[in-house]
Design a protein around this motif. Structure first.
Motif, short mmCIF file in Angstrom:
data_model
loop_
_atom_site.label_atom_id
_atom_site.label_comp_id
_atom_site.label_asym_id
_atom_site.label_seq_id
_atom_site.Cartn_x
_atom_site.Cartn_y
_atom_site.Cartn_z
N SER A 115 -16.71 -5.21 -19.66
CA SER A 115 -16.18 -5.97 -18.50
C SER A 115 -16.36 -5.20 -17.19
CB SER A 115 -14.69 -6.29 -18.72
OG SER A 115 -14.51 -6.99 -19.91
N TYR A 116 -17.53 -4.62 -17.03
CA TYR A 116 -17.91 -3.89 -15.81
C TYR A 116 -16.99 -2.71 -15.52
CZ TYR A 116 -21.25 -7.58 -15.06
OH TYR A 116 -22.31 -8.45 -15.21
N ASP A 117 -16.45 -2.12 -16.59
CA ASP A 117 -15.70 -0.87 -16.43
C ASP A 117 -16.70 0.27 -16.28
OD1 ASP A 117 -14.40 1.62 -17.05
OD2 ASP A 117 -12.69 0.46 -17.74
N ALA A 118 -16.78 0.84 -15.08
CA ALA A 118 -17.83 1.83 -14.80
C ALA A 118 -17.67 3.09 -15.64
CB ALA A 118 -17.81 2.18 -13.31
N VAL A 119 -16.44 3.54 -15.83
CA VAL A 119 -16.23 4.80 -16.56
C VAL A 119 -16.70 4.66 -18.01
CG1 VAL A 119 -14.48 6.41 -17.39
CG2 VAL A 119 -14.34 5.51 -15.07
N LYS A 120 -16.31 3.56 -18.67
CA LYS A 120 -16.74 3.36 -20.06
C LYS A 120 -18.26 3.22 -20.15
CE LYS A 120 -12.41 1.21 -21.54
NZ LYS A 120 -11.74 -0.05 -21.93
N THR A 121 -18.83 2.53 -19.17
CA THR A 121 -20.29 2.36 -19.15
C THR A 121 -21.00 3.72 -19.03
OG1 THR A 121 -20.08 0.19 -18.12
CG2 THR A 121 -22.21 1.29 -17.91
N ILE A 122 -20.49 4.57 -18.14
CA ILE A 122 -21.12 5.89 -17.94
C ILE A 122 -20.97 6.76 -19.18
CG2 ILE A 122 -20.94 8.02 -16.61
CD1 ILE A 122 -20.12 6.23 -14.21
N ILE A 123 -19.80 6.72 -19.81
CA ILE A 123 -19.60 7.52 -21.02
C ILE A 123 -20.55 7.06 -22.13
CG2 ILE A 123 -17.95 8.05 -22.87
CD1 ILE A 123 -15.76 8.08 -20.74
N CYS A 124 -20.72 5.75 -22.26
CA CYS A 124 -21.64 5.23 -23.28
C CYS A 124 -23.08 5.64 -22.96
CB CYS A 124 -21.55 3.70 -23.35
SG CYS A 124 -20.19 3.16 -24.38
N MET A 125 -23.43 5.62 -21.70
CA MET A 125 -24.79 6.02 -21.31
C MET A 125 -25.01 7.51 -21.61
SD MET A 125 -26.69 5.55 -17.71
CE MET A 125 -28.26 6.37 -17.40
N THR A 126 -24.00 8.32 -21.32
CA THR A 126 -24.10 9.75 -21.63
C THR A 126 -24.22 9.96 -23.13
OG1 THR A 126 -22.70 10.16 -19.71
CG2 THR A 126 -22.98 11.98 -21.25
N PHE A 127 -23.46 9.17 -23.89
CA PHE A 127 -23.56 9.23 -25.35
C PHE A 127 -24.98 8.94 -25.80
CE2 PHE A 127 -23.69 6.83 -29.30
CZ PHE A 127 -23.08 7.69 -30.18
N MET A 128 -25.57 7.87 -25.26
CA MET A 128 -26.93 7.48 -25.66
C MET A 128 -27.94 8.58 -25.36
SD MET A 128 -27.24 4.34 -26.95
CE MET A 128 -28.88 3.81 -26.51
N ILE A 129 -27.81 9.20 -24.20
CA ILE A 129 -28.77 10.24 -23.81
C ILE A 129 -28.61 11.49 -24.68
CG2 ILE A 129 -29.33 11.86 -21.95
CD1 ILE A 129 -28.88 9.63 -19.97
N SER A 130 -27.36 11.82 -25.03
CA SER A 130 -27.10 13.07 -25.77
C SER A 130 -27.23 12.91 -27.28
CB SER A 130 -25.67 13.56 -25.45
OG SER A 130 -25.47 13.65 -24.08
N PHE A 131 -27.15 11.71 -27.77
CA PHE A 131 -27.03 11.44 -29.20
C PHE A 131 -28.32 11.75 -29.98
CE2 PHE A 131 -27.43 8.10 -32.55
CZ PHE A 131 -26.40 8.53 -33.38
N PHE A 132 -29.46 11.30 -29.47
CA PHE A 132 -30.69 11.35 -30.26
C PHE A 132 -31.23 12.77 -30.50
CE2 PHE A 132 -30.59 7.01 -28.56
CZ PHE A 132 -30.57 6.33 -29.75
#
Length: 260
Positions: A115-132
């Motif tokens: 729902s356009y929550d910027a903080v959750k979006t950024i944390i998920c993006m950081t997760f995606m970049i760091s995960f692989f």
């Protein structure tokens, strides 16, 4: 090589680089009006500290949240992939396929999900970049355990979980830590990039938002100040993980023992 050279040489190189930077801003002062000297950058850090320090703190905790979830998720998925060959053959190609998706494309999806929550979006993006990087390195370590050692465990009639716990996981630990080190460097980058792309507001902003703001105000000194703090953040992350790696490996693994 003397131990003191390990810090005196980088320090000397840093002084030379700063001196060259300063000299360039003096010699080409008229041409490089948007290239501040090092002192102007330090001054900008001080004068803008009321904005920069809270933003650095927000960037730090979002990076920690994304990084910690990537470490936990990456370790669990790697164990699952290495536990049985059919699981690895079934899932690993899809993990690689997901890695191929540009993270920029995932931002609108995360925004809709949260729902356009910027903080959750950024944390998920950081997760995606760091995960692989963690998944790739840890899985490689778990499946490439020395065959002769596995045969030895088999001759002792060790159970599958015992082989994992006492052989594969210790063998894969350096691989895992290599992935974690890569992820630690990427985590602050992921937060700042997400900050710029996810559209945070002044109340929830990290360093990425301030980067946009100072750029629109034509303030190169403040932009460089953001870059300086971002670099320090990445350095702190990398140093912390390097210390943890040394702590876990220095007694038994060649990669962490000092040879000269």
């Amino acid at each position: 090589m003397k131990r003191s050279l390990h810090w005196t040489l980088p320090l000397a190189a840093g002084v030379i680089i700063l001196g060259a930077w300063w000299l360039i801003t003096i010699i080409w002062a008229e041409q490089l009006i948007y290239f501040p000297n090092p002192l102007a950058v330090v001054k900008a850090v001080w004068t803008e500290r009321a904005e920069l320090l809270p933003a650095t703190g927000k960037t730090l905790w979002m990076a920690l949240a994304g990084f910690a979830s990537a470490v936990a998720g990456g370790a669990i998925l790697s164990l699952a992939l290495a536990s049985a060959k059919p699981i690895r053959l079934s899932l690993y190609p899809w993990v690689l396929a997901l890695q191929m998706v540009p993270v920029v494309i995932m931002i609108p999806i995360f925004q809709i999900w949260f729902s356009y929550d910027a903080v959750k979006t950024i944390i998920c993006m950081t997760f995606m970049i760091s995960f692989f990087p963690i998944v790739a390195n840890t899985t490689m370590g778990l499946v490439s355990t020395d065959r002769r050692l596995r045969e030895l465990f088999s001759s002792w009639h060790a159970r599958h979980w015992q082989e994992f716990l006492h052989l594969r996981i210790p063998f894969a630990l350096p691989y895992f830590l290599t992935g974690v080190r890569i992820a630690a460097v990427l985590a602050p980058v992921g937060v700042i990039t997400g900050d710029m792309l996810a559209g945070t507001s002044e109340g929830t902003s990290g360093l990425g938002f301030l980067l946009y703001k100072y750029r629109s105000e034509f303030r190169p000194d403040a932009v460089f100040a953001v870059a300086l703090l971002s670099a320090l953040l990445g350095f702190l992350f990398a140093a912390a993980i390097h210390w943890v790696s040394w702590l876990l490996l220095h007694r038994w693994h060649d990669s962490a023992t000092r040879t000269e």
